[in-house]
Design a protein around this motif. Structure first.
Motif, short mmCIF file in Angstrom:
data_model
loop_
_atom_site.label_atom_id
_atom_site.label_comp_id
_atom_site.label_asym_id
_atom_site.label_seq_id
_atom_site.Cartn_x
_atom_site.Cartn_y
_atom_site.Cartn_z
N THR A 251 0.96 -1.09 0.05
CA THR A 251 0.12 -0.04 -0.09
C THR A 251 0.96 1.22 -0.03
OG1 THR A 251 0.08 0.01 2.58
CG2 THR A 251 -2.06 -1.02 1.00
N THR A 252 2.09 1.04 -0.01
CA THR A 252 3.10 2.16 -0.11
C THR A 252 4.27 1.57 -1.18
OG1 THR A 252 4.41 1.69 1.82
CG2 THR A 252 2.72 3.19 2.07
N THR A 253 4.79 2.56 -1.48
CA THR A 253 6.04 2.06 -2.61
C THR A 253 7.33 1.64 -1.72
OG1 THR A 253 6.52 4.37 -3.02
CG2 THR A 253 5.25 3.25 -4.56
N HIS A 254 7.62 1.90 -0.59
CA HIS A 254 8.45 1.55 0.38
C HIS A 254 8.15 1.24 1.57
CE1 HIS A 254 12.38 3.34 -1.66
NE2 HIS A 254 11.46 3.06 -2.65
N GLU A 255 8.30 -0.10 2.02
CA GLU A 255 7.67 -0.72 3.28
C GLU A 255 8.53 -2.15 3.40
OE1 GLU A 255 3.66 -1.04 2.07
OE2 GLU A 255 3.62 -3.25 2.02
N PRO A 256 8.59 -2.59 4.49
CA PRO A 256 9.25 -3.88 4.82
C PRO A 256 8.48 -4.98 3.95
CG PRO A 256 8.67 -2.80 6.92
CD PRO A 256 7.83 -2.04 5.94
N PRO A 257 9.43 -5.93 3.67
CA PRO A 257 10.93 -6.17 4.06
C PRO A 257 11.92 -5.24 3.35
CG PRO A 257 10.01 -8.12 2.53
CD PRO A 257 8.90 -6.95 2.88
N TYR A 258 13.05 -5.34 4.03
CA TYR A 258 14.17 -4.53 3.39
C TYR A 258 15.15 -5.75 3.15
CZ TYR A 258 11.67 -0.54 4.64
OH TYR A 258 10.69 0.35 4.72
N LEU A 259 15.66 -5.70 1.94
CA LEU A 259 16.66 -6.74 1.52
C LEU A 259 18.04 -6.12 1.73
CD1 LEU A 259 13.91 -7.36 -0.16
CD2 LEU A 259 15.32 -8.74 -1.63
N VAL A 260 18.68 -6.30 2.93
CA VAL A 260 19.84 -5.54 3.23
C VAL A 260 20.82 -6.38 4.09
CG1 VAL A 260 18.80 -4.34 5.48
CG2 VAL A 260 20.79 -3.47 4.02
N GLU A 261 21.92 -6.35 4.25
CA GLU A 261 22.91 -6.73 5.18
C GLU A 261 22.49 -6.91 6.55
OE1 GLU A 261 25.77 -9.27 6.34
OE2 GLU A 261 25.44 -8.98 4.33
N GLY A 262 22.28 -7.90 7.18
CA GLY A 262 21.87 -7.98 8.73
C GLY A 262 20.50 -8.22 8.78
N GLU A 263 19.59 -8.33 7.61
CA GLU A 263 18.21 -8.58 7.89
C GLU A 263 18.07 -10.37 7.50
OE1 GLU A 263 15.19 -9.29 8.82
OE2 GLU A 263 14.96 -7.26 8.46
N GLU A 264 17.96 -11.03 8.70
CA GLU A 264 17.97 -12.36 8.71
C GLU A 264 16.75 -12.94 8.53
OE1 GLU A 264 20.03 -13.46 12.20
OE2 GLU A 264 22.08 -12.78 11.52
N GLN A 265 15.88 -12.06 8.68
CA GLN A 265 14.45 -12.72 8.25
C GLN A 265 14.24 -13.49 7.19
OE1 GLN A 265 11.09 -12.24 9.82
NE2 GLN A 265 10.16 -13.49 8.17
N PRO A 266 13.66 -14.66 7.09
CA PRO A 266 13.60 -15.61 6.12
C PRO A 266 12.42 -15.28 5.06
CG PRO A 266 12.70 -16.63 7.75
CD PRO A 266 13.11 -15.54 8.41
N ILE A 267 12.75 -15.32 3.89
CA ILE A 267 11.83 -14.99 2.80
C ILE A 267 10.58 -16.11 3.04
CG2 ILE A 267 11.35 -14.96 0.26
CD1 ILE A 267 14.12 -14.46 0.02
N VAL A 268 9.44 -15.39 2.91
CA VAL A 268 8.21 -16.09 3.00
C VAL A 268 7.17 -16.01 1.71
CG1 VAL A 268 6.18 -16.15 4.21
CG2 VAL A 268 8.14 -15.80 5.65
#
Length: 369
Positions: A306-323
């Motif tokens: 619903t916005t053009t920038h929002e989580p998730p962020y693909l960046v070093e340190g982001e260990e959240q797994p892709i769903v």
């Protein structure tokens, strides 16, 4: 395209309540902005008047609204799911909200909430703990349902059609602002209700990833970065293509092909369970191996909805797994200061079988006139 109905908002409210409980929160406090549009189908004007939706871990969602906006708040697709409490000008606007909270509670609150209201709540309830959604529930809206993916795909297709149309227009001899105006017009012609950005970075301006289109006249021999997007039917588009005015030099071609390989490698790395940071690492390694590592100066991607920038962020340190259901950009770039830049960006959706692109125009270097 699947219609978004009251059922979808009921599912979102239930999911928000469950995530609040799982995070140890007593409730979510949802302020005007993309979060409120997502949960309540409501996007009131951004003013100093308090509007706040309370989604408790247990119990009925309640929205506090100014009395003059009661009819608008009561006319949404989610109105039958949310109890409305109103306040009038001249009354204590925070009182009705405080009545929904309790001393010693822990609440998640929208990043877009006004400090004016957050500080007022803290004065009344000094022992209450407020935590930003981005900190405590960063994945709150990150996984999209089929109805949302349909809309993101339609917005992506409209952005693709815009790019195809702009390729037929003149570049050389025109100001960046003129090409930006063409992008704005074409996005709207292809169905966008809101245009958020039209980056046109020609020649040395392309080395600034977020360059605002200016008066520079585009010249023969320029590399031109085009990054544009906005909202269509409530969901975002965001794509970048790089074109060249006339034939590129060998160096320009090499830089472009390096970015293209990095973007493709990152796309192929997307898989359920892979940490988000690995997509950034994959693209970055391709660019570093080609000798341009210091010139890739931003993360490789961001979520969109619903916005053009929002989580998730693909960046070093982001260990959240892709769903499966996550939608995000993949947009590596190389930026040579004072000379030129190259970026290629697609929106993709993660599926059980890998990634699916929502932008499908050619990723080759287009020659324009």
């Amino acid at each position: 395209m699947q219609e978004i109905t009251e059922r979808h908002f009921a599912e979102r409210l239930a999911r928000g309540a469950a995530q609040a409980k799982d995070a140890g929160l007593d409730a979510l406090l949802v302020a005007p902005g993309p979060d409120l549009a997502y949960f309540a189908d409501y996007l009131p004007p951004a003013t100093e008047r308090l509007t706040m939706l309370v989604i408790p871990g247990d119990g009925e969602p309640t929205m506090v609204v100014p009395v003059l906006e009661r009819d608008s708040a009561g006319a949404t697709r989610a109105s039958g799911l949310i109890r409305l409490v109103t306040w009038a000008d001249g009354e204590d606007e925070h009182g009705p909200l405080v009545d929904q909270l309790w001393s010693g509670g822990r609440y998640g609150i929208s990043d877009s909430a006004w400090a004016l209201h957050l500080l007022a709540l803290h004065d009344v309830l000094p022992d209450v703990r407020f935590e930003a959604f981005s900190a405590v529930l960063p994945m709150l809206r990150a996984v999209k349902g089929p109805d949302e993916i349909d809309r993101l795909a339609a917005a992506g297709a409209a952005a693709d059609a815009t790019f195809e149309d702009v390729l037929s227009l003149a570049f050389a001899g025109r100001a960046e602002t003129e090409v930006a105006a063409d992008l704005d017009r074409l996005l709207r012609e292809h169905g966008h209700s809101q245009v958020d950005f039209t980056i046109v970075g020609s020649g040395p301006n392309g080395a600034n990833p977020h360059h605002e289109a200016g008066p520079r006249i585009i010249e023969q021999g320029d590399m031109v970065v085009l990054d544009f997007g906005g909202l269509m039917d409530g969901y975002g588009s965001d794509t970048t293509r790089t074109v060249h005015v006339g034939e590129p030099t060998d160096e320009e071609h090499e830089v472009f092909e390096t970015v293209k390989r990095a973007q493709q490698a990152a796309f192929e790395a997307v898989a359920v369970g892979v940490p988000l940071q690995e997509i950034d690492r994959t693209a970055r390694s391709v660019i570093a191996e080609a000798g341009y590592g210091e010139f890739f100066i931003h993360r490789v991607g961001h979520g969109i909805g619903t916005t053009t920038h929002e989580p998730p962020y693909l960046v070093e340190g982001e260990e959240q797994p892709i769903v499966a259901g996550m939608c995000f950009s993949i947009e590596p770039g190389i930026y040579l200061p004072g000379r030129f830049g190259v970026r290629i960006e697609d929106i993709v959706v993660a599926t059980s079988g890998g990634a699916q692109r929502l932008n499908n125009t050619s990723r080759d270097l287009h020659i324009v006139q």
